[in-house]
Design a protein around this motif. Structure first.
Motif, PDB file in Angstrom:
ATOM      1  N   GLY A   1     -16.207 -29.611  -9.370  1.00  0.00           N
ATOM      2  CA  GLY A   1     -16.304 -28.163  -9.526  1.00  0.00           C
ATOM      3  C   GLY A   1     -16.628 -27.731 -10.942  1.00  0.00           C
ATOM      4  O   GLY A   1     -17.243 -28.447 -11.732  1.00  0.00           O
ATOM      5  N   GLY A   2     -16.154 -26.514 -11.279  1.00  0.00           N
ATOM      6  CA  GLY A   2     -16.408 -25.968 -12.605  1.00  0.00           C
ATOM      7  C   GLY A   2     -15.777 -26.794 -13.707  1.00  0.00           C
ATOM      8  O   GLY A   2     -16.357 -26.955 -14.791  1.00  0.00           O
TER       9      GLY A   2
ATOM     10  N   ARG B   1     -14.894 -15.447 -11.271  1.00  0.00           N
ATOM     11  CA  ARG B   1     -15.877 -16.524 -11.141  1.00  0.00           C
ATOM     12  C   ARG B   1     -17.282 -15.918 -11.098  1.00  0.00           C
ATOM     13  O   ARG B   1     -17.554 -15.004 -10.330  1.00  0.00           O
TER      14      ARG B   1
ATOM     15  N   SER C   1     -21.054 -15.591 -10.093  1.00  0.00           N
ATOM     16  CA  SER C   1     -21.694 -15.859  -8.804  1.00  0.00           C
ATOM     17  C   SER C   1     -23.180 -16.152  -8.916  1.00  0.00           C
ATOM     18  O   SER C   1     -23.804 -16.554  -7.939  1.00  0.00           O
TER      19      SER C   1
ATOM     20  N   GLY D   1     -20.166 -20.235 -10.065  1.00  0.00           N
ATOM     21  CA  GLY D   1     -19.027 -21.066  -9.692  1.00  0.00           C
ATOM     22  C   GLY D   1     -18.035 -21.301 -10.807  1.00  0.00           C
ATOM     23  O   GLY D   1     -16.942 -21.815 -10.566  1.00  0.00           O
ATOM     24  N   GLN D   2     -18.402 -20.925 -12.033  1.00  0.00           N
ATOM     25  CA  GLN D   2     -17.516 -21.167 -13.176  1.00  0.00           C
ATOM     26  C   GLN D   2     -16.603 -19.960 -13.386  1.00  0.00           C
ATOM     27  O   GLN D   2     -17.018 -18.818 -13.218  1.00  0.00           O
ATOM     28  N   SER D   3     -15.343 -20.219 -13.746  1.00  0.00           N
ATOM     29  CA  SER D   3     -14.406 -19.128 -13.995  1.00  0.00           C
ATOM     30  C   SER D   3     -14.379 -18.781 -15.475  1.00  0.00           C
ATOM     31  O   SER D   3     -14.539 -19.655 -16.344  1.00  0.00           O
TER      32      SER D   3
END
Length: 337
Positions: free
Chosen positions: A55-56, A93, A95, A101-103
């Motif tokens: 993920g991120g 996050r 979009s 996808g990164q916070s």
């Protein structure tokens, strides 16, 4: 509508004197538990895995060479005392674009890491900015990966690949290890464990959130040597791609196999049946409510406590306050005993 509780209402009780609690793990289960525990004490130390590579968090790890921030960020936010807008900002996050996808919270911690000498210093600074109750520590500052080996002898390197490879191999995980092996624990983590009144393992993914912490040099030995009460919080459900078909006793055996004797005194487990509609949704994902097998656990010399810990809603989650109460009961009984 899911029930919520006011995290700003404190229920510190006379005689408890802000017990020193160390929580070891990672993932959503750990952060939920911290939200409940911070109502009972200011002396919380969360020791969090840094083996994630998906993920991120995995993107930042690969791009910047830093430890994964995701689980750390979640725990900091769970202990934070911030305005709702700040919480929404840190959980935001992206979009679109290259940051999809990164916070923002991950990026904030990455920026702090860039101006700090060590990752644990960056984590401490983020905790100070958010005025958290207690503290959050990465279990190690070293760049580690998680390798899983299955009962058929196949192995896979990378926490994010374990789920899929377990499906391919269609057998249980025999053992996990860190690469490189024996990374150095933070001295602050070992000191917190030695001084703790209560040490809590879990809840969380068995092989990817809890056990990796025990593989860091000195952590398992420090837990075993501590005079604290040592509690394993059982998961509510089995987990697809990790613990399908496991009982509570299987969880305990896996932890002892990767740790050392004396790391668990008590298991705290949920006694509330998961509603049928919720169970059916999990069954579609090859998961089911965890069967405890309390007799097998007690035969290992470990006590078992069952309490209603299920939060209302359409997902199987621990109720943060109910779990915190159950842990404080264990601590109170130990103090009396």
């Amino acid at each position: 509508m899911e029930r919520r509780f006011d995290e700003n209402v404190r229920v510190y009780l006379p005689g408890r004197n802000n017990p020193k609690i160390v929580c070891i793990g990672g993932g959503h289960g750990l952060s939920a538990m911290l939200r409940g525990l911070k109502r009972y004490t200011r002396n919380i130390t969360a020791i969090v895995t840094v083996a994630d590579d998906g993920g991120g968090s995995g993107m930042l790890r690969d791009d910047l060479g830093m430890p994964p921030p995701g689980d750390i960020r979640s725990c900091i936010l769970a202990l934070a005392n911030t305005e709702p807008t700040m919480e929404r900002l840190l959980n935001y996050r992206f979009s679109e674009g290259s940051l999809a996808g990164q916070s923002f919270g991950n990026l904030f911690l990455a920026a702090l890491n860039g101006i700090s000498d060590t990752f644990d210093e960056a984590v401490r600074r983020m905790g100070e900015v958010l005025a958290i109750t207690g503290r959050v520590l990465p279990v190690t500052n070293q760049n580690i990966r998680l390798e899983a080996c299955f009962e058929n002898g196949a192995c896979v390197l990378g926490e994010s690949k374990i789920f899929y490879q377990k499906k391919v191999n269609d057998c249980r995980i025999a053992r996990v290890r860190l690469v490189p092996e024996h990374p150095q624990a933070l001295p602050e983590s070992l000191e917190a464990i030695a001084r703790a009144d209560l040490i809590v393992l879990g809840p969380g993914s068995l092989y990817t959130s809890i056990i990796p912490n025990l593989l860091v040099d000195g952590i398992a030995e420090a837990v075993a040597a501590s005079g604290a009460r040592k509690v394993l919080v059982m998961n509510l459900m089995t987990q697809e791609g990790e613990t399908e078909g496991y009982t509570g006793a299987d969880h305990v055996r896996a932890l002892l196999r990767h740790g050392v004797p004396g790391i668990i005194d008590v298991c705290v487990a949920n006694s509330t049946p998961v509603p049928r509609d919720v169970s059916e949704a999990y069954r579609a994902e090859d998961a089911e409510q965890l069967q405890l097998c309390a007799g097998e656990i007690e035969a290992m010399g470990i006590a078992v406590r069952c309490r209603p810990l299920l939060a209302p809603g359409q997902t199987a989650r621990h109720d943060p306050l109910a779990l915190a109460r159950a842990l404080m009961e264990v601590l109170d009984d130990y103090a009396v005993g």
